[in-house]
Design a protein around this motif. Sequence first.
Motif, PDB file in Angstrom:
ATOM      1  N   GLN A 185     -76.064 -17.068  19.328  1.00  0.00           N
ATOM      2  CA  GLN A 185     -74.622 -17.184  19.555  1.00  0.00           C
ATOM      3  C   GLN A 185     -74.276 -18.599  19.993  1.00  0.00           C
ATOM      4  O   GLN A 185     -74.938 -19.195  20.841  1.00  0.00           O
ATOM      5  CB  GLN A 185     -74.161 -16.184  20.625  1.00  0.00           C
ATOM      6  CG  GLN A 185     -72.658 -16.085  20.758  1.00  0.00           C
ATOM      7  CD  GLN A 185     -72.246 -14.996  21.739  1.00  0.00           C
ATOM      8  OE1 GLN A 185     -72.998 -14.665  22.650  1.00  0.00           O
ATOM      9  NE2 GLN A 185     -71.067 -14.445  21.549  1.00  0.00           N
ATOM     10  N   ARG A 186     -73.246 -19.160  19.389  1.00  0.00           N
ATOM     11  CA  ARG A 186     -72.855 -20.527  19.675  1.00  0.00           C
ATOM     12  C   ARG A 186     -72.005 -20.600  20.943  1.00  0.00           C
ATOM     13  O   ARG A 186     -71.501 -19.577  21.420  1.00  0.00           O
ATOM     14  CB  ARG A 186     -72.103 -21.103  18.469  1.00  0.00           C
ATOM     15  CG  ARG A 186     -72.974 -21.149  17.225  1.00  0.00           C
ATOM     16  CD  ARG A 186     -72.293 -21.789  16.034  1.00  0.00           C
ATOM     17  NE  ARG A 186     -71.198 -20.996  15.500  1.00  0.00           N
ATOM     18  CZ  ARG A 186     -70.686 -21.154  14.274  1.00  0.00           C
ATOM     19  NH1 ARG A 186     -71.208 -22.074  13.459  1.00  0.00           N
ATOM     20  NH2 ARG A 186     -69.690 -20.413  13.856  1.00  0.00           N
ATOM     21  N   PRO A 187     -71.839 -21.786  21.522  1.00  0.00           N
ATOM     22  CA  PRO A 187     -71.083 -21.913  22.772  1.00  0.00           C
ATOM     23  C   PRO A 187     -69.670 -21.349  22.705  1.00  0.00           C
ATOM     24  O   PRO A 187     -69.139 -20.896  23.723  1.00  0.00           O
ATOM     25  CB  PRO A 187     -71.070 -23.437  23.025  1.00  0.00           C
ATOM     26  CG  PRO A 187     -72.317 -23.921  22.362  1.00  0.00           C
ATOM     27  CD  PRO A 187     -72.482 -23.063  21.137  1.00  0.00           C
ATOM     28  N   ASP A 188     -69.063 -21.372  21.523  1.00  0.00           N
ATOM     29  CA  ASP A 188     -67.694 -20.852  21.415  1.00  0.00           C
ATOM     30  C   ASP A 188     -67.660 -19.339  21.221  1.00  0.00           C
ATOM     31  O   ASP A 188     -66.594 -18.757  21.031  1.00  0.00           O
ATOM     32  CB  ASP A 188     -66.939 -21.540  20.278  1.00  0.00           C
ATOM     33  CG  ASP A 188     -67.544 -21.252  18.903  1.00  0.00           C
ATOM     34  OD1 ASP A 188     -68.591 -20.581  18.828  1.00  0.00           O
ATOM     35  OD2 ASP A 188     -66.948 -21.692  17.900  1.00  0.00           O
ATOM     36  N   GLY A 189     -68.841 -18.685  21.245  1.00  0.00           N
ATOM     37  CA  GLY A 189     -68.894 -17.231  21.141  1.00  0.00           C
ATOM     38  C   GLY A 189     -69.103 -16.710  19.737  1.00  0.00           C
ATOM     39  O   GLY A 189     -69.233 -15.498  19.553  1.00  0.00           O
ATOM     40  N   THR A 190     -69.154 -17.587  18.745  1.00  0.00           N
ATOM     41  CA  THR A 190     -69.293 -17.153  17.355  1.00  0.00           C
ATOM     42  C   THR A 190     -70.738 -17.285  16.888  1.00  0.00           C
ATOM     43  O   THR A 190     -71.590 -17.818  17.589  1.00  0.00           O
ATOM     44  CB  THR A 190     -68.389 -17.966  16.426  1.00  0.00           C
ATOM     45  OG1 THR A 190     -68.825 -19.340  16.440  1.00  0.00           O
ATOM     46  CG2 THR A 190     -66.935 -17.886  16.870  1.00  0.00           C
TER      47      THR A 190
ATOM     48  N   GLN B 207     -69.134 -12.392  12.030  1.00  0.00           N
ATOM     49  CA  GLN B 207     -68.714 -12.105  13.411  1.00  0.00           C
ATOM     50  C   GLN B 207     -68.592 -10.594  13.641  1.00  0.00           C
ATOM     51  O   GLN B 207     -69.034 -10.073  14.677  1.00  0.00           O
ATOM     52  CB  GLN B 207     -67.375 -12.780  13.726  1.00  0.00           C
ATOM     53  CG  GLN B 207     -67.267 -14.250  13.356  1.00  0.00           C
ATOM     54  CD  GLN B 207     -68.483 -15.068  13.710  1.00  0.00           C
ATOM     55  OE1 GLN B 207     -68.942 -15.073  14.854  1.00  0.00           O
ATOM     56  NE2 GLN B 207     -69.022 -15.784  12.719  1.00  0.00           N
TER      57      GLN B 207
END
Length: 384
Positions: free
Chosen positions: A336-341, A364
């Motif tokens: 999971q990336r820092p922006d939540g995606t 997603q």
Amino acid sequence: ALTLLQHRLRPGPLAGRTTATATTILRECEQQEGGVGSLGSGDPWLTGLAATALHHAGTAPALVRATVAYLRAHARPDGSWVLMHGMTDRDVDLVGHSLATEALCHAGHRTDPRVRRAAAWLLDCRQTGPFPLFDCPPGGWAWSGAQGWPNVLDTTAALGALAATRSHGQVLADGAGWLRARQDRRGSWSVFTPNTRCPADRSCPHATALAIDLITAAGTPATDRAVRRALRWLTVHAHPDGSHQALWHRGGVPATAAVLHTCTRLRLTDTPLAGHARAWLLTAQLADGSWGAAPATGPGTTDETARAVQALAHLTDDPVARTAAARGTDWLLAAQRPDGTWEPGPACWYIKDHLAYPDHLIAQGLALGALAAHHRSAPPGDRG
């Protein structure tokens, strides 16, 4: 369109009739998609192919002008075009929208006003008229919204989301009736047209498993003849290694996971169909806990890992499957990336066996749905 392009190379007594029929089909497709000059629900490649074919055949000049105008209007400033642009000024992604809505429901946001609005949008996309080219009755969904080509995959995605809201029982029942009417004579489901022999639209294990899941969720018992015939077809047409192949998604994970999930929900986990699908998914897991299009070699992707996790997580009495699902969940959390995606993988076929593409919203929805499935199926003490 390809038939029109070849008509001068293969002259004969049927050439005139073939040209007329192909032209009529392209006209009807363009009208079904809103009469805005696009073919393939806004796909510039298909629209350009059709425009070229019609021009070379010397037929339908008004449609040629409309398609050229559409292509000019949707060219980007750098001179390129976007794949599958959609029929309006925004991209339409009904499957991604549906998967995200369903995942949010399972993650505890069923009553959120935004989720209700998302469900309302899906209801508005349900087609109220027939689609004669597919001999299709009203009541299905297409990937491009209220207009376009109704099909089984988009219909099951929309119905899955609406079922998760627990507030559209009649729509679910009507949709199940639509699906039953589209079942092939052989017991399977194709994506667009029943009983077809078209290589691009044949009996699809993925569509078949999803259709079984939806019609049984709407109240059809597992003992129903339509369900039994479909399960028999899946059993007979499984690959020797126990996997199944989806028509519109690469690799063995999407269809095999869907088959296992359907068998689990119908309490058929002791059948060879479920057992072979389970064994294949376990064998296909990569060393890092993910799944990809190539078993045991990778690389893993969000889409395929999430599908496998969702299928295995529901085997609550199977410690081996639960462990595999937990490893897949750990991989998703780490990815999971820092922006939540999550980064989508090229998991969706655009040209079968030649070109796959990533779909951001589908990835997603699948990832969130997998995490929700793992959380719901975990013992209370193990839920994080």
